[in-house]
Write a protein that holds these residues in place. Sequence first.
Motif, PDB file in Angstrom:
ATOM      1  N   HIS A   1       1.655   6.820   1.689  1.00  0.00           N
ATOM      2  CA  HIS A   1       1.517   7.418   3.022  1.00  0.00           C
ATOM      3  C   HIS A   1       0.415   8.462   3.057  1.00  0.00           C
ATOM      4  O   HIS A   1       0.351   9.323   2.183  1.00  0.00           O
TER       5      HIS A   1
ATOM      6  N   ASP B   1       8.623  -5.850   3.521  1.00  0.00           N
ATOM      7  CA  ASP B   1       8.430  -4.416   3.271  1.00  0.00           C
ATOM      8  C   ASP B   1       7.114  -3.937   3.829  1.00  0.00           C
ATOM      9  O   ASP B   1       6.996  -2.811   4.317  1.00  0.00           O
ATOM     10  N   CYS B   2       6.108  -4.789   3.734  1.00  0.00           N
ATOM     11  CA  CYS B   2       4.774  -4.442   4.215  1.00  0.00           C
ATOM     12  C   CYS B   2       4.785  -4.279   5.734  1.00  0.00           C
ATOM     13  O   CYS B   2       4.244  -3.321   6.276  1.00  0.00           O
TER      14      CYS B   2
ATOM     15  N   ASP C   1      -0.254  -0.046   2.957  1.00  0.00           N
ATOM     16  CA  ASP C   1       0.351  -0.954   1.988  1.00  0.00           C
ATOM     17  C   ASP C   1      -0.752  -1.669   1.224  1.00  0.00           C
ATOM     18  O   ASP C   1      -1.776  -2.040   1.792  1.00  0.00           O
TER      19      ASP C   1
ATOM     20  N   PRO D   1       7.670   5.709  -0.099  1.00  0.00           N
ATOM     21  CA  PRO D   1       6.611   4.997  -0.800  1.00  0.00           C
ATOM     22  C   PRO D   1       7.253   4.218  -1.941  1.00  0.00           C
ATOM     23  O   PRO D   1       8.358   4.544  -2.371  1.00  0.00           O
TER      24      PRO D   1
ATOM     25  N   GLU E   1       1.371   4.845   7.155  1.00  0.00           N
ATOM     26  CA  GLU E   1       1.651   4.039   5.976  1.00  0.00           C
ATOM     27  C   GLU E   1       0.438   3.191   5.621  1.00  0.00           C
ATOM     28  O   GLU E   1      -0.249   2.670   6.499  1.00  0.00           O
TER      29      GLU E   1
ATOM     30  N   HIS F   1      -2.384  -1.663   7.354  1.00  0.00           N
ATOM     31  CA  HIS F   1      -2.014  -0.410   8.020  1.00  0.00           C
ATOM     32  C   HIS F   1      -1.993  -0.630   9.515  1.00  0.00           C
ATOM     33  O   HIS F   1      -2.702  -1.487  10.046  1.00  0.00           O
TER      34      HIS F   1
ATOM     35  N   VAL G   1       3.465   0.846  -1.418  1.00  0.00           N
ATOM     36  CA  VAL G   1       3.505   1.512  -0.105  1.00  0.00           C
ATOM     37  C   VAL G   1       3.194   2.976  -0.355  1.00  0.00           C
ATOM     38  O   VAL G   1       3.813   3.607  -1.208  1.00  0.00           O
TER      39      VAL G   1
END
Lengths: 332, 332, 332, 332, 332
Positions: free
Chosen positions: E93, E63-64, E110, E71, E108, E122, E91
Amino acid sequence: MIRSFAFTTQGRLHTRDIDLFLMPTLLADTNLFLWVDFENPTPEEVQTILAGVFHFHPLSIEDCVTVSSSPKVEEYTPKEGDLFTPYLFMVIHAVDYKREDGKFATSELDFFLGKNFLVTYHQKPLRPVSVIEERCMKGAMQIARAPDRVAHSLLDMLVDGYKPALDELALEISDVEEKVLQHPDRQTFNHILQLKKKVLVLRQIISPQCEVLARFGAGEFKLIRPQLVPYFRDVYDSLRRINEMAQSYTDSLTGILQIYLNMSSNQTGEVVKLLTMITVITTPLMMIGTWYGMNFHDMPELSWRYGYLVAGIITVISTTLTYLYFKMKKWF
Amino acid sequence: MIRSFAFTTQGRLHTRDIDLFLMPTLLADTNLFLWVDFENPTPEEVQTILAGVFHFHPLSIEDCVTVSSSPKVEEYTPKEGDLFTPYLFMVIHAVDYKREDGKFATSELDFFLGKNFLVTYHQKPLRPVSVIEERCMKGAMQIARAPDRVAHSLLDMLVDGYKPALDELALEISDVEEKVLQHPDRQTFNHILQLKKKVLVLRQIISPQCEVLARFGAGEFKLIRPQLVPYFRDVYDSLRRINEMAQSYTDSLTGILQIYLNMSSNQTGEVVKLLTMITVITTPLMMIGTWYGMNFHDMPELSWRYGYLVAGIITVISTTLTYLYFKMKKWF
Amino acid sequence: MIRSFAFTTQGRLHTRDIDLFLMPTLLADTNLFLWVDFENPTPEEVQTILAGVFHFHPLSIEDCVTVSSSPKVEEYTPKEGDLFTPYLFMVIHAVDYKREDGKFATSELDFFLGKNFLVTYHQKPLRPVSVIEERCMKGAMQIARAPDRVAHSLLDMLVDGYKPALDELALEISDVEEKVLQHPDRQTFNHILQLKKKVLVLRQIISPQCEVLARFGAGEFKLIRPQLVPYFRDVYDSLRRINEMAQSYTDSLTGILQIYLNMSSNQTGEVVKLLTMITVITTPLMMIGTWYGMNFHDMPELSWRYGYLVAGIITVISTTLTYLYFKMKKWF
Amino acid sequence: MIRSFAFTTQGRLHTRDIDLFLMPTLLADTNLFLWVDFENPTPEEVQTILAGVFHFHPLSIEDCVTVSSSPKVEEYTPKEGDLFTPYLFMVIHAVDYKREDGKFATSELDFFLGKNFLVTYHQKPLRPVSVIEERCMKGAMQIARAPDRVAHSLLDMLVDGYKPALDELALEISDVEEKVLQHPDRQTFNHILQLKKKVLVLRQIISPQCEVLARFGAGEFKLIRPQLVPYFRDVYDSLRRINEMAQSYTDSLTGILQIYLNMSSNQTGEVVKLLTMITVITTPLMMIGTWYGMNFHDMPELSWRYGYLVAGIITVISTTLTYLYFKMKKWF
Amino acid sequence: MIRSFAFTTQGRLHTRDIDLFLMPTLLADTNLFLWVDFENPTPEEVQTILAGVFHFHPLSIEDCVTVSSSPKVEEYTPKEGDLFTPYLFMVIHAVDYKREDGKFATSELDFFLGKNFLVTYHQKPLRPVSVIEERCMKGAMQIARAPDRVAHSLLDMLVDGYKPALDELALEISDVEEKVLQHPDRQTFNHILQLKKKVLVLRQIISPQCEVLARFGAGEFKLIRPQLVPYFRDVYDSLRRINEMAQSYTDSLTGILQIYLNMSSNQTGEVVKLLTMITVITTPLMMIGTWYGMNFHDMPELSWRYGYLVAGIITVISTTLTYLYFKMKKWF
């Protein structure tokens, strides 16, 4: 004016028009149930009885006395130092509508409902109250046995009183619907919007009453005995149905408005069609007529033998053709 | 008319058309299950059996007898002094729609469902009831074993009966859609609004039935045995799907209405275009024609040799140019 | 400017304009209740007292000092190492509206409410604060007994202050409604939209205040003594009613907008009608006039004896007929 | 057609195309995990295996066999006398969309998920199923270890299969947007409405699937091991995102529709402008031309020396002025 | 690029640019807090550190690494056999908007937030990250003490970064409003719709971020120490306010759109008025002019002495009357 009654738990009348000094004694007697009805009382009467005899919480007395448009129900449980026994305070509204004046009038009815007393308070005479009082007096022992039964009967009649208002409104709506379908004009339009407003007002009145009654139907209050809860749920159910009906009126009116707007825009469309048709049909004649109205010295057609006849024939034929064109296009 | 049956727990018919005096005995026999079906009974029959034999709560008897548009389900648990055993009271509606008369008729079916009895009550003959009765008589032992199974079968058939009404409506909607696309007129518009109203009525019927059935599907009632809950959930699921379909009809009709309104405004647009086109195209001729129709004594062009010819040529050229202009702008 | 008061629990004034060094002592005395009111103070004053004397949480001090448009209420409970006693921090807004400048001004009022202290903070002088201070000074012992009573009185007056703003708005709405019905023009349209925006702004102000007060009315906070909860619920009730009124204004304005749009489209419809009527009524005359304006040498009608008369009669008759046609169609 | 596999808990293939009589034995072996995939099977196959081997609840078998548009998941826990072990029954739908035929086809996939078995059922060949089968056969031991892992992989691929359908739709929407901006006609309008309908259909498909998957992501089912729950949540998250995208398509289409309607009403406005402009610009000439076309014997202007010239000049000037007026008003 | 820091619990920098092999040791030291910041790293770096050193769950690493528009925040608690300590994966933004290119760019960010570590990830350089890093390096010991403090500072700056985007948008909206009131044309219309779309996009970005932050503000996560929860609630509050502002932009734009549509329909109304006025005012002249342009031999008026004069006077009077009629009706 104050009317007061004491009934035995068998529903028989014990005393009426009770003396003020007797009230506390009767109130203490668990075999009796006390009903005190205030109709447009003086401030002193209110103070003496509500505060002096029943020791109700000042806030609920104030709420009772002031006119309010929001119904409510609140449970008052005594805390240390309070003199009152537990009671429910309730504000509910009857509704009245007359077509002529076109306004919904609401009359407030306030209840204080305790284990063995019921206090009702209203400014104007209210039909439900007078009817139930009469019934109790005439020995409707089923009702006169306990304060929650009387309260139920009062609420039941009060909710029944909403129906004529709705029927009036339904009549008015079907009237305006007919008018829209026959010849819609600006008055009809304003009438529709007016009715929409009225239905909105009615729903704003009914919907909070519904919320209050729902709490009774859910058996939330310990002062209402469990065996009476289904009866209160019944009252709630009929008010909910009335509410749904009022909601469906809004939908009907939105539909009628749409018909009106469509018919009015259709009308303009028709007018433009007529204008176009007349203009187009007369065009051949106007063109030929204008053309041969010119004064040039040398226009051979003018002196032709059949000039005029030919011009006439051409005019008739082209006019007929445009006419047929519209006929074919189903313009009329 | 009253029909009554007693089935053994194996689903075999024990007695039918049970004598009134036998009923209490059969009811007390835990190896039997009793089904009593009222079809348009006399008030005495109702009173004798519902109150006399079963001792149902007066409120539920009243609800059963009065016609109501709101379905409901209520659980009655006996309190001290009550003679009845626990039962569910349920009001549910079948729906019927015929295209010719264009109205949704609902018929009410009331249930009293106990551990070993089922009482059904309806004014008009209802197909689900007669079909299930017949099946039970013919030895559908699966069904005739217990009141909750019979109730499930009845509800299942009743919900199935909603589908033809929806299909009829779907047909009508696709009819009106076609009409809108071919030649939309005011009748079509009114038809669309009418259909919208009907779908609304249908949804107002279905949606509360859905709520009632949901409670069965959720296994809320102890009188429905756990192993039957999935069956009731199935009935609920199909009604929910019917409800969603009805909802999608509203959306379709909103779309059709938008098409209609757009086509009708397009039509006016087209008419205005035609008017403008005719006016503009004839303008050169009208101008020249009118101008040289003046009677000034001294208009040199009138006596020029080619005056008329030139006027004619100018007219033709300008008319052609305006014509081409519209052609280019794709006006026709 | 800082005003400070210490009252005894009997509601009597003990000291006023308390010296900074005395504050901690008075604060520690459980027989006293301290009220400190900041009006547009210097940052040092804020820091010294809020942080130095009361040891409030830095976040709440920051929230207090910064101007914010969202009301809120937060409960601060001391954790190990914190020097403050439990307190409620609250941000609430008064509203002010003047028709001339047409803007809603909000003034923030911040509370720190503890067991035996109340700190109020505001930038501009606020009527509710000065009125309540005066009352307390004059010995309104009922109020000056405890910080939650003072807080209630302040909130009550603050909510009352919303009403004039609503009344102003109601007046403006009825003004614009009248204008729409008399002669609707573009200014009226813009005015309606402007009012809608204002009502929206007002509702955006009120509705979060409502949420905050609801939490008081629900008795969520332990720092508000139970016997005061009904009073706070009362304040909440009146704000809720104000909110509903504001909501109903939006509905009114939507109705007025619909009237405007309909009247404006009706106007265009009327104009098109007039155009069509004039065109159609003059058509017979224009056709005959143009036709007999032609210069063909041999047009027998021109030399007929009654030619002109007949042309005149035909014109009059057809014009009358078209006129009657429109009359019959109720065009005017 | 039936395909069946037995995998060891290490994810290795143990047997495939298992004989019917062996199944119960393999099913009883806790070191194995059984996957049976039905593709358009005969009713006998269904009955023999689902009822005979697995003893699933009759309702779930019926739900599996009938085609249904509503996805669902139900947990079956055996009660006394039931032969099955606990299992999840799930109905889920794959979606397929081809631009040419413009319809969303859904294919149903049914799961029976137990501790050590997975039964999948579908009418048409489904890509996710065949792909995962192949992977498992090729030794994707990660997946083939447990039924919940296989179920996750199937759901993951199935949800991935929604994306191309959305992409197709997005393309079509941007196509229609371009068309609207270039030359909007009635076809475009109908296309927009059609697309709106499609998006609605798609959302009606996706949204209940979402609900079903949400329950997996919430870890509601004990048959899904906790360490797999985040994986299911991931599948749910991507479907939710797809759902939101579909929602945003509706918004885009509403915007496009508004552009269309505005452009079409603008067009009519432009046409009316043209008509008005032509009429007004030709008015001076027509007035003067008509006036001096009169045949009065004594019209002094007609015989003035510069009469015609003056008339011409006046005409030119007034025409120019009206022209300039429109120019100034920016009409063209 | 990877930047890494180890801070003591007093907020002092211990080591920076930590060697990979040292990391596990530092991570095990409870007196230290580790911050690792990835900016556009290579896949190997990601794998080595996230999986190798921190042993994060593979799903969260995936996911990262993947770019996502939603998010989220998830709590990972180790189960038997897992090597990681509990951590939050988040997550979120940042948003960036430049008027020239007119698009909202989101970047994004994280987080992996553990008891004594923070991993930020990022793709592009992010201002909040570099600013906070710098502050920590410069000895902002308040912040550098614990990972939740750093996380709070990062979120706070990131949310602050939304404001300029909103301000840009507000400017654009007031620009377009002015344009609509001055001269509304089709470009303006498209601009309004475009802005609506942008606000929608912005709200679709903000609203899920809000949901995520709300969970922090509610103190849902044990890894955020209670004393920091109010700070997180503050961040949530400001994002919520931004969200409400964005919502109010939609309302403004809807209002502007209504103004546009009304002005554009008013314009057509005005054009039709002009057309009608010109037609009606010229009608008397055209009628008289056409009528007396006829060539009948015997039209007595033509030879009357004052025939022409009378015709002129009648024309002038009727024209004046129609003119006055429009004047009275306030047409101009």
